[in-house]
Scaffold this active site. Structure first.
Site, PDB file in Angstrom:
ATOM      1  N   CYS A  16       0.865  -1.176   0.000  1.00 10.43           N
ATOM      2  CA  CYS A  16       0.000   0.000   0.000  1.00 10.43           C
ATOM      3  C   CYS A  16       0.907   1.233   0.000  1.00 10.43           C
ATOM      4  CB  CYS A  16      -0.915  -0.015   1.223  1.00 10.43           C
ATOM      5  SG  CYS A  16      -2.052   1.373   1.207  1.00 10.43           S
ATOM      6  N   CYS A  55      -3.375   6.821  -4.842  1.00 10.24           N
ATOM      7  CA  CYS A  55      -3.094   5.389  -4.792  1.00 10.24           C
ATOM      8  C   CYS A  55      -1.655   5.086  -5.237  1.00 10.24           C
ATOM      9  CB  CYS A  55      -4.083   4.585  -5.643  1.00 10.24           C
ATOM     10  SG  CYS A  55      -4.001   2.818  -5.289  1.00 10.24           S
TER      11      CYS A  55
HETATM   12  O1  PYC Z   1      -1.892   3.787  -1.973  1.00 13.95           O
HETATM   13  O2  PYC Z   1      -1.374   1.815  -2.754  1.00 13.95           O
HETATM   14  C1  PYC Z   1      -2.151   2.587  -2.232  1.00 13.95           C
HETATM   15  C2  PYC Z   1      -3.504   2.106  -1.878  1.00 13.95           C
HETATM   16  C3  PYC Z   1      -4.026   0.860  -2.113  1.00 13.95           C
HETATM   17  C4  PYC Z   1      -5.318   0.875  -1.595  1.00 13.95           C
HETATM   18  C5  PYC Z   1      -5.546   2.105  -1.039  1.00 13.95           C
HETATM   19  N1  PYC Z   1      -4.420   2.841  -1.217  1.00 13.95           N
END
Ligand code: PYC
Length: 322
Positions: free
Chosen positions: A88, A250
């Site tokens: 993550c 993300c």
């Molecule tokens: O930042 O990799 C990330 C992530 C995955 C799910 C929520 N955030």
């Protein structure tokens, strides 16, 4: 009464709930082994920590565990409202900023073992060069770069038909599996969250129905819908496995995106790519090529926001969440 201390942060709006000590021993194996043990024997704790009424679908959790790799200072296992994550990105930025707040790390490089490999976080010094590694009174360093595990594209221009409309996208890996789509035709903004969520969910369901997977049959459980941005190179809406959308850009999704851009000849090694989330927060990403593998680095900031104690009364009918 069980007592579980926690520290909440957010990275570009996406929360991370850090649990720094587990109330049981996970043995001496790798962090991947520890994650398997958690899944098999202690999933109640994930539910208690993250689900309503103590948490919410939006939260991502992080268990700090001892690493097996002697080159790592920490091990971490990320989890959400439906299960466990390989890696993550926003969570690692949140983890390192939280550890900085707790005084457990200093600016510099920190190696972290995750279930899918070792990532290298750099905690940046907030002070200008020459003013030392310290911080101003009451502040903690909160800007972090995460050198991720290798990212790659698995499938290119895959068609998916949802509600009679055929869209296309790539299937790529950045620590989790993503379907990355541009020709969805939806507005990517906060006014359109419901439609973005429902559409992404239908795409994911259709993927399962069509039998499309990542490498070795892995489920593609994140969907990214891209659009043009004013303040960045691209804007995205990311739907996570438990149907909550990512408030951050993300980190693993941006890693997957960088691998696709490189594959298309649209990104060179060392160049910065700015990815904006649907709420407006931005990560900076870049890649290095090492042994023919694409190594993404993602940079962002996290902010601690709440520190406390989860209490679990064993008589509580919702002790393990709703
Ligand atoms: O930042 O990799 C990330 C992530 C995955 C799910 C929520 N955030």
């Amino acid at each position: 009464m069980k007592r579980i201390p926690y520290l909440d942060s957010h990275t570009g709006g996406e929360p991370t709930r850090l649990i720094t000590s587990l109330p049981f021993d996970l043995g001496a194996g790798s962090v991947a082994d520890k994650c398997s043990t958690l899944k098999a024997h202690h999933d109640d704790l994930r539910r208690t920590v993250l689900l309503e009424p103590r948490g919410s679908d939006v939260l991502v959790g992080a268990y700090l565990v001892p690493p097996a790799d002697p080159t790592c200072q920490f091990g971490v296992i990320y989890f959400n409202n439906v299960g466990y994550l390989g890696m993550c990105g926003h969570g690692t930025i949140g983890l390192i900023a939280s550890l900085a707040y707790l005084g457990r790390v200093q600016p510099g490089v920190i190696r972290v073992e995750t279930p899918v490999g070792v990532v290298e976080a750099t905690l940046h010094s907030p002070l200008p060069q020459g003013e030392g590694l310290g911080v101003r009174a009451g502040e903690y360093p909160n800007k972090v770069s995460v050198r991720n595990i290798p990212a790659y594209r698995h499938l290119t221009h895959v068609p998916v038909t949802v509600d009679g409309k055929t869209i296309h996208g790539d299937v790529a890996y950045g620590g989790n599996w993503f379907f990355l789509c541009h020709d969805h035709g939806l507005e990517v903004n906060m006014q359109n969250l419901e439609a973005l969520t429902e559409f992404s969910w239908r795409v994911r369901e259709q993927f399962t129905a069509d039998g499309i997977t990542g490498a070795n049959g892995a489920e593609v459980d994140h969907v990214e819908l891209f659009a043009a941005a004013d303040e960045a190179d691209s804007k995205s809406f990311v739907l996570c496995p438990g149907k909550a959308y990512d408030r951050s850009p993300c980190g693993t999704g941006t890693s997957a995106k960088l691998a696709c851009l490189y594959g298309d000849g649209k990104l060179q090694a060392g160049k910065t790519w700015k990815q904006q989330s649907v709420v407006g927060s931005i990560f900076e990403g870049s890649i290095q090529i090492q042994d023919n593998r694409i190594i993404p680095t993602i940079t962002g900031e996290a902010w601690v926001m709440s520190e406390g104690m989860i209490l679990v009364d064993e008589r509580d009918p919702f002790a393990t969440g709703i």
